[in-house]
Design a protein around this motif. Structure first.
Motif, PDB file in Angstrom:
ATOM      1  N   VAL A 766       5.677  27.977  14.557  1.00 38.25           N
ATOM      2  CA  VAL A 766       6.997  27.654  15.103  1.00 38.25           C
ATOM      3  C   VAL A 766       8.089  28.150  14.161  1.00 38.25           C
ATOM      4  O   VAL A 766       8.094  27.791  12.982  1.00 38.25           O
ATOM      5  CB  VAL A 766       7.138  26.133  15.335  1.00 38.25           C
ATOM      6  CG1 VAL A 766       8.521  25.809  15.887  1.00 38.25           C
ATOM      7  CG2 VAL A 766       6.050  25.646  16.283  1.00 38.25           C
ATOM      8  N   PRO A 767       9.014  29.004  14.619  1.00 41.74           N
ATOM      9  CA  PRO A 767      10.140  29.429  13.774  1.00 41.74           C
ATOM     10  C   PRO A 767      11.144  28.305  13.586  1.00 41.74           C
ATOM     11  O   PRO A 767      11.047  27.238  14.219  1.00 41.74           O
ATOM     12  CB  PRO A 767      10.741  30.597  14.567  1.00 41.74           C
ATOM     13  CG  PRO A 767      10.372  30.324  15.983  1.00 41.74           C
ATOM     14  CD  PRO A 767       9.035  29.634  15.959  1.00 41.74           C
ATOM     15  N   ASP A 768      12.105  28.550  12.698  1.00 41.43           N
ATOM     16  CA  ASP A 768      13.114  27.518  12.429  1.00 41.43           C
ATOM     17  C   ASP A 768      13.941  27.196  13.673  1.00 41.43           C
ATOM     18  O   ASP A 768      14.288  26.044  13.903  1.00 41.43           O
ATOM     19  CB  ASP A 768      14.040  27.975  11.291  1.00 41.43           C
ATOM     20  CG  ASP A 768      13.297  28.090   9.964  1.00 41.43           C
ATOM     21  OD1 ASP A 768      12.263  27.400   9.827  1.00 41.43           O
ATOM     22  OD2 ASP A 768      13.733  28.855   9.096  1.00 41.43           O
ATOM     23  N   ARG A 769      14.246  28.223  14.453  1.00 40.96           N
ATOM     24  CA  ARG A 769      15.040  28.017  15.668  1.00 40.96           C
ATOM     25  C   ARG A 769      14.303  28.677  16.825  1.00 40.96           C
ATOM     26  O   ARG A 769      14.529  29.839  17.149  1.00 40.96           O
ATOM     27  CB  ARG A 769      16.446  28.613  15.503  1.00 40.96           C
ATOM     28  CG  ARG A 769      17.244  27.964  14.382  1.00 40.96           C
ATOM     29  CD  ARG A 769      18.620  28.604  14.242  1.00 40.96           C
ATOM     30  NE  ARG A 769      19.417  28.408  15.431  1.00 40.96           N
ATOM     31  CZ  ARG A 769      20.091  27.304  15.724  1.00 40.96           C
ATOM     32  NH1 ARG A 769      20.043  26.278  14.895  1.00 40.96           N
ATOM     33  NH2 ARG A 769      20.801  27.212  16.820  1.00 40.96           N
ATOM     34  N   PRO A 770      13.360  27.926  17.442  1.00 43.19           N
ATOM     35  CA  PRO A 770      12.551  28.530  18.515  1.00 43.19           C
ATOM     36  C   PRO A 770      13.414  28.922  19.705  1.00 43.19           C
ATOM     37  O   PRO A 770      14.392  28.265  20.046  1.00 43.19           O
ATOM     38  CB  PRO A 770      11.552  27.420  18.869  1.00 43.19           C
ATOM     39  CG  PRO A 770      12.191  26.156  18.395  1.00 43.19           C
ATOM     40  CD  PRO A 770      13.007  26.515  17.204  1.00 43.19           C
ATOM     41  N   ARG A 771      13.021  30.034  20.343  1.00 47.58           N
ATOM     42  CA  ARG A 771      13.753  30.528  21.505  1.00 47.58           C
ATOM     43  C   ARG A 771      13.406  29.744  22.761  1.00 47.58           C
ATOM     44  O   ARG A 771      14.155  29.762  23.724  1.00 47.58           O
ATOM     45  CB  ARG A 771      13.434  32.007  21.719  1.00 47.58           C
ATOM     46  CG  ARG A 771      13.871  32.901  20.568  1.00 47.58           C
ATOM     47  CD  ARG A 771      13.411  34.332  20.726  1.00 47.58           C
ATOM     48  NE  ARG A 771      13.878  34.917  21.973  1.00 47.58           N
ATOM     49  CZ  ARG A 771      13.074  35.243  22.976  1.00 47.58           C
ATOM     50  NH1 ARG A 771      11.781  35.021  22.900  1.00 47.58           N
ATOM     51  NH2 ARG A 771      13.576  35.786  24.082  1.00 47.58           N
ATOM     52  N   ASP A 772      12.246  29.092  22.781  1.00 49.07           N
ATOM     53  CA  ASP A 772      11.809  28.367  23.971  1.00 49.07           C
ATOM     54  C   ASP A 772      11.286  27.008  23.550  1.00 49.07           C
ATOM     55  O   ASP A 772      10.903  26.793  22.393  1.00 49.07           O
ATOM     56  CB  ASP A 772      10.709  29.165  24.688  1.00 49.07           C
ATOM     57  CG  ASP A 772      10.473  28.653  26.112  1.00 49.07           C
ATOM     58  OD1 ASP A 772      11.251  27.779  26.560  1.00 49.07           O
ATOM     59  OD2 ASP A 772       9.524  29.117  26.766  1.00 49.07           O
ATOM     60  N   ASP A 773      11.278  26.067  24.529  1.00 46.59           N
ATOM     61  CA  ASP A 773      10.723  24.751  24.251  1.00 46.59           C
ATOM     62  C   ASP A 773       9.244  24.869  23.893  1.00 46.59           C
ATOM     63  O   ASP A 773       8.547  25.788  24.333  1.00 46.59           O
ATOM     64  CB  ASP A 773      10.855  23.842  25.473  1.00 46.59           C
ATOM     65  CG  ASP A 773      12.312  23.496  25.733  1.00 46.59           C
ATOM     66  OD1 ASP A 773      13.179  24.122  25.123  1.00 46.59           O
ATOM     67  OD2 ASP A 773      12.558  22.604  26.554  1.00 46.59           O
ATOM     68  N   ILE A 774       8.791  23.930  23.101  1.00 45.71           N
ATOM     69  CA  ILE A 774       7.381  23.907  22.708  1.00 45.71           C
ATOM     70  C   ILE A 774       6.867  22.478  22.886  1.00 45.71           C
ATOM     71  O   ILE A 774       7.438  21.524  22.341  1.00 45.71           O
ATOM     72  CB  ILE A 774       7.197  24.354  21.252  1.00 45.71           C
ATOM     73  CG1 ILE A 774       7.625  25.816  21.086  1.00 45.71           C
ATOM     74  CG2 ILE A 774       5.750  24.165  20.812  1.00 45.71           C
ATOM     75  CD1 ILE A 774       7.589  26.297  19.659  1.00 45.71           C
ATOM     76  N   ALA A 775       5.795  22.330  23.668  1.00 48.99           N
ATOM     77  CA  ALA A 775       5.095  21.050  23.805  1.00 48.99           C
ATOM     78  C   ALA A 775       3.679  21.267  23.311  1.00 48.99           C
ATOM     79  O   ALA A 775       2.994  22.210  23.735  1.00 48.99           O
ATOM     80  CB  ALA A 775       5.094  20.577  25.251  1.00 48.99           C
ATOM     81  N   LEU A 776       3.238  20.425  22.392  1.00 51.12           N
ATOM     82  CA  LEU A 776       1.913  20.539  21.791  1.00 51.12           C
ATOM     83  C   LEU A 776       1.227  19.173  21.868  1.00 51.12           C
ATOM     84  O   LEU A 776       1.806  18.158  21.463  1.00 51.12           O
ATOM     85  CB  LEU A 776       2.031  21.003  20.343  1.00 51.12           C
ATOM     86  CG  LEU A 776       0.744  21.060  19.527  1.00 51.12           C
ATOM     87  CD1 LEU A 776      -0.213  22.103  20.103  1.00 51.12           C
ATOM     88  CD2 LEU A 776       1.052  21.372  18.066  1.00 51.12           C
TER      89      LEU A 776
END
Length: 941
Positions: A766-776
């Motif tokens: 995960v980058p510092d400012r993700p371009r897309d939402d992330i659900a894990l």
């Protein structure tokens, strides 16, 4: 000078009749080029004619001198030859004998002729002292008396003279002939006529004239070449025009407002016009002095004497700034240098102002690019301060109203602001620190600016009583620190004051001026728009986050099949539509759900909530994963159809994806179905990672009613199931395969807890400012101990109910659940009896000891009972009422071979009812519900 040259060229235009063109002769019979040299109107022509005249005179003089010299030489030669010939013949042997002979003429005449021919003279004459000729070139003269001055010869003296004789004007040499006694017995004379001498001279004249003509042609040609070069260099100008040109040149040289210097190859000054003398303050005797000895600036003196050219180099001369240009008069070798000087002191001031304007325009452009990049109110204020320091101010502080920081609309102008950004001040904060709530006094420039919405300039802070009244002690320390000037700019957007920007200047910078105010206002106006955009975004973002947090799971429900950890990371653009869920199902099973809705913002969050609610509702039906996703797909298609029917309202949700997995801890089976969503990763207990191949259905809303597919996996106990959205593995810097490989590497390794697994994946991918939402979602599997599961096959015989029921009660008591054995017995009795009476074979009873006691009765029928109200007079119909009354929950689950009626009893619910209590419950209930409502439509047996 160019005008004079132009007039000269126009005065003698070329024409076919007057000039030599294309190799033709001119009308006067001379080539045009030669004719141009012979004209006296040009300086070159005059020089050529003068040179030609001088050459002609010199050649003529030389020719005359040569002729005279030739004649003189010929006469001298004649004298020498006559004398020699006479002496030779006079001394010849046999001469005396011939003279004494009877006929001297006969003896001497042949000898005389021979000598004459040999000596090249005209005559050898021998005569006696009395003047009688013995020999002569003309035989007729023999015997005659010779005429001439022979007295000297008769006296014994040799002589040479020129006189008019029988042969004409001649050169004659006479030599006496003496006998042995010394007496003159004869005289020998040798004669060369002047005509012969002239003939010899005339023979030399062609050579002399040829040499003279060649010399004249050669010198004339050289003069012509020199004149042609002179004509090119003077452009055909005449003496008067040359004089006038140089007069104009001298006038122009000293009249131009640009200094001109000519420096020799040795570095000495050759020429300086009046302007150069004025600009450099040169002494009167500057010419012929070395440039380094003129008292000039060292850099300028070095430039004047160096071997490099210069173009608009700026050098200091006294208090003047001079633009210097230098060129050479020859491309190679030592050459003079021509230097021009231009006073740019005033131009420098103007260009300085132009450069300041250019820098400010560039600063405004940079502000447009750098301010407002994050849609964060605080960061936008910091960007404003960072852009202005140090290019416009030494220190910048930004204060915003509290409602603006929270995304709310300011209610009106206020002098109570919170310091949001400080740039340019390090160490001990002389000014109020960031986060400080400042209440500006009415006399403060900030309060005045907020009241009328205009910038306020304070050129000298030490004279501003209103600024010092805010905090006198702090103001004194600020002044001691060197801060001396201030501009306060209200930050206004849409007519509302959002805050204020303070621009400060300290020692080393000039105080602010009036022309700085307009620039500060322009910079503040641009920043205010960005701050207002960030404020509105903050408000929308807060609303979206609030909605999303209310729709996402606040905690993981209690269950024993899985240990679960999760992460949700919104995109940098704001909240989106990624979601996850953990749903306990019947039979100790657990459903894991991960979904993704396209887009961000409120619409995506609301759509996510609708889909999550739909999945929750459909999961209550206990239907297989592919059937559940099929029903959600139909729901999405219906929603899209309804929204498309209303023009301009809403946006469709077609394209959402979802993965639905059901894990059964009793068997280790995992049933998975996906609608356009990436499949799960399975991390085996040994640490190896596998991405099972699954049948993939189209995204939700695109299935078109087609049946879905699912896959069943058997996962070992202790495996980790990893469900994720595509934002984790897809990024603009990597493709899907690279993302999956990175995820595999982050998941690999045994012994990690779900929480540690989530942290490792987030750190790695995960980058510092993700371009897309992330659900894990990470779940570690557990298996139920086989000793906590018991099942029995029940024959389809009412008499078999009792033994099976008794066996179940015994097992319940063995598990230590004696407090609920009576309630469990009632529930099992009702469920088994209904299966035998209304179901079909095979009939199976299963007990599961989990957090709750799970009682399951399955049969081969696909119909299930349902609750209804039983009349007071009905003999039956109250069995399901008892099941609902004494269980936590109950329901029906369909299988490929029939159905399962299940019920859950909490072991912490207290002791079950007694027989008396059961009767009281049944009698007190008015209009109890019945589970034996058998409808004729086939929904119940």
């Amino acid at each position: 000078m160019h005008q004079i040259l132009g007039r000269k060229r126009r005065r003698s235009p070329k024409s076919p009749g007057s000039d030599h063109a294309s190799g033709r002769w001119s009308a006067r019979g001379l080539p045009g080029r030669l004719r141009s040299l012979l004209t006296v109107r040009s300086l070159a022509g005059q020089v050529f004619l003068l040179q030609l005249a001088v050459v002609v005179l010199v050649v003529l003089a030389a020719l005359v001198a040569l002729v005279v010299q030739a004649r003189r030489d010929s006469m001298a030669d004649a004298r020498h030859r006559t004398l020699t010939a006479a002496q030779t013949f006079a001394k010849s042997p046999g001469l005396l004998d011939a003279l004494e002979s009877p006929d001297p003429s006969a003896s001497l005449q042949p000898s005389a002729e021979a000598v004459r021919r040999a000596a090249g003279v005209d005559a050898i004459i021998v005569y006696r002292p009395d003047g009688i000729t013995l020999t002569h070139s003309d035989p007729k003269q023999i015997g005659k008396h010779v005429i001439g001055p022979y007295a000297e010869a008769a006296a014994g003296k040799t002589f040479t003279r020129t006189f008019q004789g029988a042969l004409g004007l001649s050169v004659i040499s006479a030599v006496p002939v003496e006998d042995t006694g010394g007496s003159v017995v004869a005289i020998v004379s040798s004669v060369v006529t002047v005509g012969s001498v002239q003939d010899r001279v005339n023979q030399q004249l062609p050579v002399l004239f040829g040499v003279a003509a060649g010399s004249l042609a050669l010198v004339a040609g050289g003069s012509a070449l020199v004149s042609r070069r002179l004509q090119r260099q003077t452009h055909g100008l005449g003496p008067a025009e040359m004089t006038r040109m140089y007069e104009h040149h001298d006038a122009v040289l000293h009249a131009v407002r640009e200094g001109v210097l000519i420096v020799g190859g040795d570095g000495r000054l050759l020429l300086a016009n009046d302007e150069a003398r004025r600009l450099l303050e040169l002494p009167e005797d500057a010419e012929r002095r070395h440039a380094g000895a003129l008292g000039l600036n060292a850099d300028l003196a070095e430039l004047l004497t160096s071997g490099r050219p210069a173009t608009d180099e700026v050098h200091l001369a006294g208090d003047r700034l001079l633009a210097v240009n230098k060129r050479f008069t020859a491309a190679q070798g030592p050459a003079s240098r021509v230097v021009t000087l231009r006073d740019t002191t005033e131009l420098q001031a103007l260009s300085g102002r132009a450069e300041t304007a250019r820098r400010r325009l560039q600063l405004l452009y940079d502000a447009g690019v750098r301010i407002g990049t994050t849609l964060d109110v605080t960061r936008t204020a910091e960007e404003l301060a960072e852009v202005a320091v140090p290019r416009f101010a030494d220190i910048v502080t930004v204060e915003l109203l509290d409602p603006v920081l929270h995304g709310d609309e300011p209610s009106g102008a206020s002098t109570e602001m919170r310091r949001t950004a400080v740039v340019g001040l390090e160490g001990d904060h002389l000014l109020y620190p960031v986060g400080r709530l400042i209440r500006f006094v009415p006399a403060h420039p900030t309060a005045a600016g907020a009241a009328d919405g205009r910038a306020v300039l304070v050129e000298d802070l030490s004279t501003s009583a209103g600024w010092q009244a805010q905090d006198p002690d702090r103001a004194r320390r600020v002044l001691e620190h060197g801060i001396h000037s201030l501009i306060v700019v209200p930050l206004r957007a849409r007519g509302v004051v959002l805050g204020a920007a303070h621009y400060w200047r300290a020692d080393g910078s000039p105080p602010f001026e009036e022309e700085d105010v307009s620039f500060a206002e322009e910079l503040g106006a641009r920043a205010a728009v960005c701050i207002d955009n960030a404020r509105r975004y903050t408000r929308e973002h807060t609303m979206a986050v609030t909605l999303q947090r209310s729709l996402l799971p606040s905690r993981v429900p209690e269950q024993s099949a899985l240990d679960v950890a999760y992460r949700y990371l919104p995109a940098r653009a704001g909240v989106g539509g990624d979601w996850f869920d953990v749903i306990p199902l019947s039979g100790a099973r657990v459903a894991l759900v991960v979904g993704d809705v396209v887009g961000h913002g409120l619409h995506a969050a609301a759509t996510m909530g609708r889909l999550r609610t739909a999945v929750h509702n459909f999961s209550v039906l206990d239907i297989p994963p592919e059937e559940l996703l099929g029903r959600v797909d139909e729901l999405v298609a219906q929603i899209d159809s309804d929204e498309d029917a209303v023009a301009g309202e809403g946006r469709g949700i077609t394209g959402a994806t979802c993965l639905y997995a059901v894990y059964d801890p009793t068997s280790g089976q995992l049933a998975v179905a996906t609608a356009g969503h990436p499949g799960p990763a399975v991390v085996h207990p040994g640490g190896t990672v596998d991405f099972p191949r699954l049948p993939v259905s189209p995204p939700l809303g695109l299935g078109a009613g087609l049946p879905g597919e699912s896959a069943e996996l058997t996962v070992p106990e202790g495996s980790r199931l990893v469900l994720f959205t595509d934002g984790l593995i897809e990024d603009r810097e990597r493709d899907l395969d690279v993302g999956l490989a990175a995820l595999r590497e982050a998941l690999a390794g045994p012994g990690r807890s779900p929480e540690a697994t989530c942290a490792a994946v987030v750190d790695a991918l995960v980058p510092d400012r993700p371009r897309d939402d992330i659900a894990l979602l990470v779940a570690r599997t557990h298996r139920l101990d086989p000793t906590r599961i018991a099942d029995w096959q029940v024959p389809r015989d009412p008499a078999a109910v009792g033994p099976v029921r008794a066996a179940c009660v015994r097992r319940i008591r063995e598990w230590g659940l004696g407090q609920i054995d009576f309630a469990a017995e009632l529930v099992l009795s009702e469920l088994i009896t209904n299966a035998i009476h209304y179901g079909s074979e095979p009939v199976t009873v299963r007990l599961v000891r989990d957090r709750v006691l799970i009682c399951e009765v399955s049969d081969g029928s696909s119909t299930s009972p349902r609750l209804r109200r039983a009349a007071v007079t009905d003999e039956g119909g109250r069995g399901l009422f008892l099941v609902a009354r004494f269980t936590e929950r109950w329901g029906t689950r369909y299988t490929p071979t029939g159905k399962v009626i299940w019920a859950e009893l909490s072991p912490h619910g207290g002791p079950g009812p007694s027989m008396e209590g059961l009767a009281e419950i049944l009698l007190d209930e008015e209009g109890p519900l019945s589970g034996e409502d058998r409808e004729q439509d086939g929904t119940a047996p």
